[in-house]
Design a protein around this motif. Structure first.
Motif, PDB file in Angstrom:
ATOM      1  N   GLY A  10     -10.707  35.633  14.449  1.00 56.02           N
ATOM      2  CA  GLY A  10     -10.486  34.731  15.573  1.00 56.02           C
ATOM      3  C   GLY A  10      -9.321  33.785  15.379  1.00 56.02           C
ATOM      4  N   ALA A  11      -8.772  33.747  14.179  1.00 56.03           N
ATOM      5  CA  ALA A  11      -7.616  32.888  13.922  1.00 56.03           C
ATOM      6  C   ALA A  11      -6.374  33.466  14.582  1.00 56.03           C
ATOM      7  N   LEU A  12      -5.483  32.600  14.998  1.00 54.73           N
ATOM      8  CA  LEU A  12      -4.123  32.988  15.320  1.00 54.73           C
ATOM      9  C   LEU A  12      -3.455  32.901  13.952  1.00 54.73           C
ATOM     10  N   TYR A  13      -3.320  34.023  13.315  1.00 58.16           N
ATOM     11  CA  TYR A  13      -3.090  34.143  11.883  1.00 58.16           C
ATOM     12  C   TYR A  13      -2.078  33.136  11.349  1.00 58.16           C
ATOM     13  N   LYS A  14      -2.564  32.284  10.454  1.00 55.64           N
ATOM     14  CA  LYS A  14      -1.795  31.248   9.767  1.00 55.64           C
ATOM     15  C   LYS A  14      -1.204  30.186  10.702  1.00 55.64           C
ATOM     16  N   VAL A  15      -1.639  30.177  11.964  1.00 59.69           N
ATOM     17  CA  VAL A  15      -1.166  29.167  12.912  1.00 59.69           C
ATOM     18  C   VAL A  15      -2.316  28.271  13.351  1.00 59.69           C
ATOM     19  N   SER A  16      -3.459  28.867  13.709  1.00 59.56           N
ATOM     20  CA  SER A  16      -4.567  28.082  14.251  1.00 59.56           C
ATOM     21  C   SER A  16      -5.901  28.718  13.884  1.00 59.56           C
ATOM     22  N   ALA A  17      -6.728  27.965  13.188  1.00 60.85           N
ATOM     23  CA  ALA A  17      -8.090  28.421  12.885  1.00 60.85           C
ATOM     24  C   ALA A  17      -8.911  28.422  14.167  1.00 60.85           C
ATOM     25  N   PRO A  18      -9.924  29.276  14.264  1.00 60.10           N
ATOM     26  CA  PRO A  18     -10.776  29.242  15.443  1.00 60.10           C
ATOM     27  C   PRO A  18     -11.570  27.938  15.497  1.00 60.10           C
ATOM     28  N   ARG A  19     -11.853  27.460  16.711  1.00 61.59           N
ATOM     29  CA  ARG A  19     -12.658  26.242  16.888  1.00 61.59           C
ATOM     30  C   ARG A  19     -14.038  26.384  16.267  1.00 61.59           C
ATOM     31  N   VAL A  20     -14.566  27.593  16.361  1.00 61.89           N
ATOM     32  CA  VAL A  20     -15.889  27.895  15.836  1.00 61.89           C
ATOM     33  C   VAL A  20     -15.879  29.344  15.373  1.00 61.89           C
ATOM     34  N   ASN A  21     -16.651  29.648  14.347  1.00 61.12           N
ATOM     35  CA  ASN A  21     -16.767  31.018  13.889  1.00 61.12           C
ATOM     36  C   ASN A  21     -17.793  31.715  14.775  1.00 61.12           C
ATOM     37  N   ALA A  22     -17.330  32.611  15.628  1.00 61.26           N
ATOM     38  CA  ALA A  22     -18.198  33.315  16.577  1.00 61.26           C
ATOM     39  C   ALA A  22     -18.507  34.740  16.124  1.00 61.26           C
ATOM     40  N   CYS A  23     -18.267  35.033  14.850  1.00 56.26           N
ATOM     41  CA  CYS A  23     -18.437  36.401  14.338  1.00 56.26           C
ATOM     42  C   CYS A  23     -19.889  36.842  14.321  1.00 56.26           C
ATOM     43  N   LEU A  24     -20.055  38.092  14.665  1.00 57.04           N
ATOM     44  CA  LEU A  24     -21.332  38.771  14.492  1.00 57.04           C
ATOM     45  C   LEU A  24     -21.288  39.509  13.160  1.00 57.04           C
ATOM     46  N   PRO A  25     -22.438  39.965  12.670  1.00 56.42           N
ATOM     47  CA  PRO A  25     -22.435  40.711  11.407  1.00 56.42           C
ATOM     48  C   PRO A  25     -21.631  42.001  11.511  1.00 56.42           C
ATOM     49  N   PRO A  26     -21.199  42.548  10.367  1.00 53.07           N
ATOM     50  CA  PRO A  26     -20.506  43.828  10.396  1.00 53.07           C
ATOM     51  C   PRO A  26     -21.388  44.885  11.052  1.00 53.07           C
ATOM     52  N   LEU A  27     -20.739  45.878  11.623  1.00 52.58           N
ATOM     53  CA  LEU A  27     -21.359  47.003  12.345  1.00 52.58           C
ATOM     54  C   LEU A  27     -21.840  46.633  13.741  1.00 52.58           C
ATOM     55  N   GLU A  28     -21.700  45.360  14.150  1.00 50.29           N
ATOM     56  CA  GLU A  28     -22.025  44.925  15.515  1.00 50.29           C
ATOM     57  C   GLU A  28     -20.734  44.950  16.333  1.00 50.29           C
ATOM     58  N   TRP A  29     -20.835  45.404  17.595  1.00 50.88           N
ATOM     59  CA  TRP A  29     -19.659  45.359  18.474  1.00 50.88           C
ATOM     60  C   TRP A  29     -19.365  43.918  18.849  1.00 50.88           C
ATOM     61  N   GLN A  30     -18.093  43.552  18.808  1.00 52.89           N
ATOM     62  CA  GLN A  30     -17.635  42.214  19.165  1.00 52.89           C
ATOM     63  C   GLN A  30     -16.510  42.354  20.185  1.00 52.89           C
ATOM     64  N   ALA A  31     -16.211  41.262  20.882  1.00 54.38           N
ATOM     65  CA  ALA A  31     -15.175  41.321  21.920  1.00 54.38           C
ATOM     66  C   ALA A  31     -14.247  40.118  21.832  1.00 54.38           C
ATOM     67  N   TYR A  32     -12.979  40.403  22.095  1.00 52.61           N
ATOM     68  CA  TYR A  32     -11.974  39.373  22.331  1.00 52.61           C
ATOM     69  C   TYR A  32     -11.543  39.477  23.784  1.00 52.61           C
ATOM     70  N   ASP A  33     -11.421  38.319  24.422  1.00 56.93           N
ATOM     71  CA  ASP A  33     -10.758  38.203  25.716  1.00 56.93           C
ATOM     72  C   ASP A  33      -9.607  37.236  25.491  1.00 56.93           C
ATOM     73  N   ILE A  34      -8.404  37.771  25.610  1.00 57.53           N
ATOM     74  CA  ILE A  34      -7.193  37.048  25.225  1.00 57.53           C
ATOM     75  C   ILE A  34      -6.296  36.859  26.447  1.00 57.53           C
ATOM     76  N   THR A  35      -5.849  35.628  26.641  1.00 61.48           N
ATOM     77  CA  THR A  35      -4.822  35.339  27.634  1.00 61.48           C
ATOM     78  C   THR A  35      -3.586  34.883  26.861  1.00 61.48           C
ATOM     79  N   TYR A  36      -2.506  35.626  27.062  1.00 58.39           N
ATOM     80  CA  TYR A  36      -1.265  35.347  26.340  1.00 58.39           C
ATOM     81  C   TYR A  36      -0.149  35.079  27.337  1.00 58.39           C
ATOM     82  N   ARG A  37       0.520  33.954  27.158  1.00 54.91           N
ATOM     83  CA  ARG A  37       1.675  33.597  27.976  1.00 54.91           C
ATOM     84  C   ARG A  37       2.894  33.627  27.077  1.00 54.91           C
ATOM     85  N   ALA A  38       3.808  34.533  27.362  1.00 54.60           N
ATOM     86  CA  ALA A  38       5.003  34.740  26.539  1.00 54.60           C
ATOM     87  C   ALA A  38       5.915  33.509  26.587  1.00 54.60           C
ATOM     88  N   PRO A  39       6.819  33.379  25.625  1.00 57.20           N
ATOM     89  CA  PRO A  39       7.751  32.252  25.637  1.00 57.20           C
ATOM     90  C   PRO A  39       8.675  32.313  26.850  1.00 57.20           C
TER      91      PRO A  39
END
Length: 174
Positions: free
Chosen positions: A78-107
């Motif tokens: 969930g981190a924006l790698y080396k830029v921003s840690a996630p507000r909260v760890n929302a991870c499920l255990p391994p082998l569980e399906w997880q989802a990201y919904d990402i909104t990205y606005r380019a420069p």
């Protein structure tokens, strides 16, 4: 070839001998949904536990990692790698399906070619807001000199990273 396997139900699985895959088309602003499943690797530690990532504009990574039960640092799931840690760890255990919904606005760039607005990203992980409109003043690269490069001016691919773990993806919507 890319050494990704297509499993029943249209599931994409990267293998240890795979490579990062990318879209044929290039994009700037996107809204992306991607589901992933990390492998169960009880003897692995740190970045060796189901490591992958989703890259926007071929540059900015939302980290994927088995971080279930961990703190939620700048290099964990969930981190924006080396830029921003996630507000909260929302991870499920391994082998569980997880989802990201990402909104990205380019420069955005001014007429002189200078950065007028840095890229921004919002990420929901398993329905929880973990990154809210984060301004990306640095690239999400591993090495510092690469992080300090200017943002991309042109559209780029969406990439699913191969970090040599058996990781699965499904239901990828743009």
């Amino acid at each position: 070839r890319d050494r990704w396997e297509i499993l029943d139900g249209g599931i994409l699985m990267v293998t240890p001998k795979g490579t990062t895959i990318r879209t044929k088309s290039n994009f700037k602003d996107v809204e992306l949904h991607v589901e992933f499943r990390t492998p169960f690797m009880p003897h692995a530690r740190g970045q060796q536990r189901g490591n992958s990532g989703v890259f926007l504009q071929g540059t900015y990574e939302v980290q994927i990692l088995d971080s279930f039960g961990l703190e939620g640092y700048y290099n964990e799931c969930g981190a924006l790698y080396k830029v921003s840690a996630p507000r909260v760890n929302a991870c499920l255990p391994p082998l569980e399906w997880q989802a990201y919904d990402i909104t990205y606005r380019a420069p955005r760039f001014g007429a002189n070619g200078e950065v007028a607005e840095y890229p921004r990203m919002t990420v929901y992980h398993n329905g929880m807001l973990i990154q809210k409109d984060i301004e990306m003043r640095w690239l999400t690269a591993w090495k510092e000199e690469a992080r300090l490069q200017p943002p991309p001016a042109h559209p780029g691919p969406i990439e699913l990273q191969c970090h040599h773990n058996f990781l699965q993806f499904r239901n990828i919507w743009l």
